[in-house]
Design a protein around this motif. Structure first.
Motif, PDB file in Angstrom:
ATOM      1  N   VAL A 187       0.818  -1.211  -0.001  1.00 50.43           N
ATOM      2  CA  VAL A 187       0.171  -0.099   0.049  1.00 50.43           C
ATOM      3  C   VAL A 187       0.773   1.188  -0.051  1.00 50.43           C
ATOM      4  O   VAL A 187       0.601   2.247  -0.859  1.00 50.43           O
ATOM      5  N   ALA A 188       1.855   1.377   0.787  1.00 49.23           N
ATOM      6  CA  ALA A 188       2.767   2.262   0.684  1.00 49.23           C
ATOM      7  C   ALA A 188       3.464   2.590  -0.551  1.00 49.23           C
ATOM      8  O   ALA A 188       3.684   3.716  -1.032  1.00 49.23           O
ATOM      9  N   GLN A 189       3.629   1.502  -1.381  1.00 50.50           N
ATOM     10  CA  GLN A 189       4.433   1.644  -2.748  1.00 50.50           C
ATOM     11  C   GLN A 189       3.347   2.182  -3.514  1.00 50.50           C
ATOM     12  O   GLN A 189       3.738   2.853  -4.532  1.00 50.50           O
ATOM     13  N   LEU A 190       2.134   2.244  -3.299  1.00 52.05           N
ATOM     14  CA  LEU A 190       1.095   2.969  -4.142  1.00 52.05           C
ATOM     15  C   LEU A 190       1.382   4.425  -4.063  1.00 52.05           C
ATOM     16  O   LEU A 190       0.839   5.126  -5.073  1.00 52.05           O
ATOM     17  N   THR A 191       2.097   5.135  -3.070  1.00 54.09           N
ATOM     18  CA  THR A 191       2.086   6.348  -3.313  1.00 54.09           C
ATOM     19  C   THR A 191       3.202   6.794  -4.285  1.00 54.09           C
ATOM     20  O   THR A 191       3.171   7.783  -4.946  1.00 54.09           O
ATOM     21  N   VAL A 192       4.147   5.641  -4.774  1.00 53.86           N
ATOM     22  CA  VAL A 192       4.860   5.760  -5.799  1.00 53.86           C
ATOM     23  C   VAL A 192       4.004   5.641  -7.228  1.00 53.86           C
ATOM     24  O   VAL A 192       4.290   6.341  -8.094  1.00 53.86           O
ATOM     25  N   THR A 193       3.223   4.537  -6.832  1.00 52.01           N
ATOM     26  CA  THR A 193       2.584   4.273  -8.268  1.00 52.01           C
ATOM     27  C   THR A 193       1.544   5.514  -8.587  1.00 52.01           C
ATOM     28  O   THR A 193       1.574   5.835  -9.716  1.00 52.01           O
ATOM     29  N   GLY A 216       3.122   5.659 -17.197  1.00 58.68           N
ATOM     30  CA  GLY A 216       2.000   4.813 -16.947  1.00 58.68           C
ATOM     31  C   GLY A 216       2.525   3.311 -16.697  1.00 58.68           C
ATOM     32  O   GLY A 216       2.060   2.603 -16.059  1.00 58.68           O
ATOM     33  N   PHE A 217       3.289   2.818 -17.785  1.00 55.17           N
ATOM     34  CA  PHE A 217       3.926   1.474 -17.498  1.00 55.17           C
ATOM     35  C   PHE A 217       4.636   1.086 -16.043  1.00 55.17           C
ATOM     36  O   PHE A 217       4.473   0.360 -15.652  1.00 55.17           O
ATOM     37  N   GLY A 218       5.244   2.385 -15.808  1.00 57.63           N
ATOM     38  CA  GLY A 218       6.116   2.220 -14.444  1.00 57.63           C
ATOM     39  C   GLY A 218       5.254   2.175 -13.455  1.00 57.63           C
ATOM     40  O   GLY A 218       5.386   1.272 -12.200  1.00 57.63           O
ATOM     41  N   GLY A 219       4.049   2.935 -13.547  1.00 59.12           N
ATOM     42  CA  GLY A 219       3.057   2.887 -12.525  1.00 59.12           C
ATOM     43  C   GLY A 219       2.249   1.692 -12.151  1.00 59.12           C
ATOM     44  O   GLY A 219       1.909   0.872 -10.968  1.00 59.12           O
ATOM     45  N   VAL A 220       2.312   0.735 -13.312  1.00 60.18           N
ATOM     46  CA  VAL A 220       1.713  -0.533 -13.505  1.00 60.18           C
ATOM     47  C   VAL A 220       2.706  -1.522 -12.644  1.00 60.18           C
ATOM     48  O   VAL A 220       2.178  -2.423 -11.956  1.00 60.18           O
ATOM     49  N   THR A 221       3.637  -1.387 -13.183  1.00 62.78           N
ATOM     50  CA  THR A 221       4.803  -2.451 -12.700  1.00 62.78           C
ATOM     51  C   THR A 221       5.351  -2.102 -11.214  1.00 62.78           C
ATOM     52  O   THR A 221       5.772  -3.034 -10.514  1.00 62.78           O
ATOM     53  N   ALA A 222       5.369  -0.981 -10.617  1.00 63.29           N
ATOM     54  CA  ALA A 222       6.192  -0.358  -9.578  1.00 63.29           C
ATOM     55  C   ALA A 222       5.484  -1.339  -8.164  1.00 63.29           C
ATOM     56  O   ALA A 222       6.160  -1.718  -7.457  1.00 63.29           O
ATOM     57  N   PRO A 223       4.158  -1.395  -8.131  1.00 64.79           N
ATOM     58  CA  PRO A 223       3.752  -2.232  -7.150  1.00 64.79           C
ATOM     59  C   PRO A 223       3.825  -3.948  -7.068  1.00 64.79           C
ATOM     60  O   PRO A 223       3.826  -4.356  -5.898  1.00 64.79           O
ATOM     61  N   LEU A 224       4.385  -4.181  -8.317  1.00 69.20           N
ATOM     62  CA  LEU A 224       4.502  -5.812  -8.287  1.00 69.20           C
ATOM     63  C   LEU A 224       5.675  -6.286  -7.674  1.00 69.20           C
ATOM     64  O   LEU A 224       5.706  -7.319  -7.031  1.00 69.20           O
ATOM     65  N   VAL A 225       6.593  -5.186  -7.522  1.00 72.63           N
ATOM     66  CA  VAL A 225       8.013  -5.701  -6.913  1.00 72.63           C
ATOM     67  C   VAL A 225       7.729  -5.998  -5.231  1.00 72.63           C
ATOM     68  O   VAL A 225       8.513  -6.619  -4.665  1.00 72.63           O
ATOM     69  N   GLY A 226       6.573  -5.414  -4.747  1.00 75.51           N
ATOM     70  CA  GLY A 226       6.431  -5.668  -3.366  1.00 75.51           C
ATOM     71  C   GLY A 226       5.407  -6.721  -3.001  1.00 75.51           C
ATOM     72  O   GLY A 226       4.765  -6.774  -2.102  1.00 75.51           O
ATOM     73  N   ILE A 227       5.121  -7.662  -3.988  1.00 72.17           N
ATOM     74  CA  ILE A 227       3.735  -8.468  -3.783  1.00 72.17           C
ATOM     75  C   ILE A 227       4.216  -9.438  -2.998  1.00 72.17           C
ATOM     76  O   ILE A 227       3.281 -10.271  -2.299  1.00 72.17           O
ATOM     77  N   ALA A 228       5.355  -9.835  -2.859  1.00 69.19           N
ATOM     78  CA  ALA A 228       5.589 -10.992  -1.957  1.00 69.19           C
ATOM     79  C   ALA A 228       6.625 -10.529  -0.577  1.00 69.19           C
ATOM     80  O   ALA A 228       6.976 -11.344  -0.008  1.00 69.19           O
ATOM     81  N   GLY A 229       6.245  -9.162  -0.464  1.00 77.49           N
ATOM     82  CA  GLY A 229       6.655  -8.576   0.863  1.00 77.49           C
ATOM     83  C   GLY A 229       8.129  -7.886   0.427  1.00 77.49           C
ATOM     84  O   GLY A 229       8.711  -7.940  -0.525  1.00 77.49           O
ATOM     85  N   ALA A 230       8.578  -7.694   1.561  1.00 82.57           N
ATOM     86  CA  ALA A 230      10.082  -7.020   1.556  1.00 82.57           C
ATOM     87  C   ALA A 230      11.204  -7.928   1.733  1.00 82.57           C
ATOM     88  O   ALA A 230      12.435  -7.502   2.207  1.00 82.57           O
ATOM     89  N   ALA A 232       9.384   1.005 -17.394  1.00 81.19           N
ATOM     90  CA  ALA A 232       8.775  -0.158 -16.363  1.00 81.19           C
ATOM     91  C   ALA A 232       9.902  -0.748 -15.423  1.00 81.19           C
ATOM     92  O   ALA A 232       9.775  -0.852 -14.311  1.00 81.19           O
ATOM     93  N   ALA A 233      10.934  -1.175 -16.187  1.00 85.39           N
ATOM     94  CA  ALA A 233      11.864  -1.885 -15.273  1.00 85.39           C
ATOM     95  C   ALA A 233      12.721  -0.694 -14.440  1.00 85.39           C
ATOM     96  O   ALA A 233      12.792  -0.768 -13.311  1.00 85.39           O
ATOM     97  N   LEU A 234      12.787   0.427 -14.945  1.00 83.98           N
ATOM     98  CA  LEU A 234      13.686   1.428 -14.194  1.00 83.98           C
ATOM     99  C   LEU A 234      12.595   1.751 -13.007  1.00 83.98           C
ATOM    100  O   LEU A 234      13.143   1.815 -11.806  1.00 83.98           O
ATOM    101  N   PHE A 235      11.271   1.908 -12.951  1.00 83.59           N
ATOM    102  CA  PHE A 235      10.604   2.304 -11.921  1.00 83.59           C
ATOM    103  C   PHE A 235      10.217   1.192 -11.054  1.00 83.59           C
ATOM    104  O   PHE A 235       9.913   1.306  -9.904  1.00 83.59           O
ATOM    105  N   ALA A 236      10.454   0.197 -11.589  1.00 81.70           N
ATOM    106  CA  ALA A 236      10.354  -1.311 -10.689  1.00 81.70           C
ATOM    107  C   ALA A 236      11.616  -0.987  -9.724  1.00 81.70           C
ATOM    108  O   ALA A 236      11.551  -1.477  -8.419  1.00 81.70           O
ATOM    109  N   TYR A 237      12.669  -0.729 -10.187  1.00 81.73           N
ATOM    110  CA  TYR A 237      14.014  -0.573  -9.300  1.00 81.73           C
ATOM    111  C   TYR A 237      13.870   0.557  -8.444  1.00 81.73           C
ATOM    112  O   TYR A 237      13.974   0.323  -7.203  1.00 81.73           O
ATOM    113  N   LEU A 238      13.100   1.662  -8.921  1.00 84.23           N
ATOM    114  CA  LEU A 238      12.833   2.751  -7.914  1.00 84.23           C
ATOM    115  C   LEU A 238      11.858   2.366  -6.891  1.00 84.23           C
ATOM    116  O   LEU A 238      12.250   2.777  -5.724  1.00 84.23           O
ATOM    117  N   SER A 239      10.930   1.748  -6.956  1.00 82.23           N
ATOM    118  CA  SER A 239       9.951   1.253  -6.156  1.00 82.23           C
ATOM    119  C   SER A 239      10.582   0.163  -5.018  1.00 82.23           C
ATOM    120  O   SER A 239      10.557   0.054  -3.916  1.00 82.23           O
TER     121      SER A 239
END
Length: 416
Positions: free
Chosen positions: A51-57, A357-371, A232-239
């Motif tokens: 949910v916190a990563q949604l502030t990035v998204t 937009g692509f970055g916004g979609v992928t950013a929360p996926l990196v936290g789907i399994a927790g930290a 999308a890859a870059l923003f997944a890294y940022l997130s």
């Protein structure tokens, strides 16, 4: 219409590039400044990691939508007025972010902040196309990439240092101050780069026709989709990097900021070299090189998720990923915008919308399994780079349309 009808850009060319480059800090600063404090923000607001990563998204989606709106409007009404409205809105919404009492309200405020921040990005790209062409245009887009990387360096480093004396709310206050400084600069020194005679007419119907023209161009579509998946890859890294480097490898906020700054410095250097390489070598070869470099970095992150690897391997992989994205940015941006000087705002808006937009979609996926694991970050970045390569090879690379920079007509404006 002849390019000689716009003498003002020539007169202001010595100063205008600097102003345009400053406008590109909206996105990176908005994204990066508060990342070192993201774990603390998560704890204070009682939010889950995803949910916190949604502030990035939310910011990414806002940046995408803001560009999609501001680009066509700037083609119709001119660059200066749209820019000033956007910067004022950015200052106000940054202050609202600082005052948000819940994570839900912060997510909403970040969305609106992104909408306002997208204006600066699209105006910088479009106004650059108004003024420059040929080698000057490629160099300008290379320097846009460099300044974006510089903002990414300054953002987390400042965020890490400011986080020692203030909380995450203070960081958003700082963003409001940065926006106010840019507002004063733009109000005093930003000229109108799109004369009335070169503006589009026809309202929303004409905008729809312009979108169809752009999306039917294989080179434009291939370059835009390539950038969408690369970012999308870059923003997944940022997130995800803050949770990987701080949560898994135990770096302090200052240590994370230094690691992030190293990778962002690589982004800057790669963007600068890519602008030169694309001008002197070729757009397709430079773009392909960037895809390969980013792919190696993504595979390194995937390997780190599948087996235990030391910290330096992860940092080098992140560096390669960020550098590869930077290498692709100047040639892909040039391919997308060079043939549409009369639609520079609309073309820039589609490019920016897809990137963020692509970055916004992928950013929360990196936290789907927790930290607690890097594997989602490795999977998302690897898949994104593979799709970026496929989009380019299937569309832009196979087109018969000329893509070499030497075939781009030169304008009379001075080099950047």
């Amino acid at each position: 219409m002849s390019q000689t009808t716009a003498p003002a850009p020539v007169r202001f060319s010595r100063f205008l590039p600097t102003l345009l480059l400053l406008l590109t800090v909206f996105g990176p600063i908005s994204m990066d400044l508060y990342l070192p404090a993201l774990p603390a923000l998560t704890a204070e607001l009682g939010a889950a990691t995803s949910v916190a990563q949604l502030t990035v998204t939310a910011c990414l989606i806002g940046l995408a939508a803001g560009q999609l709106i501001a680009g066509p409007l700037s083609d119709r009404f001119g660059r200066r007025g749209i820019l000033l409205i956007g910067v004022v809105a950015y200052v106000v919404t940054s202050a609202l972010c600082a005052a948000s009492p819940t994570v839900e309200l912060l997510i909403l405020a970040r969305l609106v902040q992104g909408l306002a921040g997208g204006v600066g990005i699209v105006i910088a790209q479009a106004a650059g196309r108004d003024v420059f062409s040929g080698g000057a245009l490629i160099r300008f887009y290379g320097r846009l990439t460099v300044v974006g990387g510089l903002a990414a360096v300054v953002g987390p480093l400042l965020g890490g240092q400011l986080n020692t004396v203030t909380d995450w709310r203070g960081l958003f206050v700082f963003l409001a101050v940065v926006g106010a400084a840019l507002l004063v600069t733009a109000a005093v020194a930003f000229p109108e780069t799109l004369p009335a005679a070169r503006r589009t007419t026809g309202g929303f119907a004409q905008t729809g026709r312009d979108f169809r023209v752009l999306l039917s161009d294989r080179v434009f579509l291939g370059a835009v989709l390539n950038q969408g998946f690369m970012y999308a890859a870059l923003f997944a890294y940022l997130s995800g990097a803050t949770f990987v480097l701080q949560g898994i490898y135990g770096l302090s906020p200052q240590g994370y900021a230094l690691a992030f700054g190293l990778n962002s410095a690589g982004f800057m250097v790669a963007g600068h070299l890519a602008g030169r390489a694309a001008e002197r070598w070729s757009l397709p070869r430079t773009l392909t090189t960037g895809i390969v470099v980013a792919g190696l970095g993504a595979l390194g992150l995937l390997a780190a998720g599948l087996t235990t690897l030391p910290l330096w391997v992860v940092i080098v992989s992140l560096l390669a990923l960020a550098s590869g994205v930077a290498i692709t940015s100047p040639p892909a941006t040039t391919l997308a915008l060079v043939d549409y000087p009369h639609l520079a705002g609309t073309a820039s808006s589609l490019l920016g919308m897809v990137r963020f937009g692509f970055g916004g979609v992928t950013a929360p996926l990196v936290g789907i399994a927790g930290a607690a694991t890097i594997l989602p970050l490795g999977i998302v970045t690897t898949a994104s780079v593979v799709l970026a390569a496929a989009a380019y090879l299937a569309l832009a690379a196979r087109s018969d349309k000329p893509a070499e920079p030497v075939r781009i007509p030169l304008e009379t404006s001075r080099a950047v």
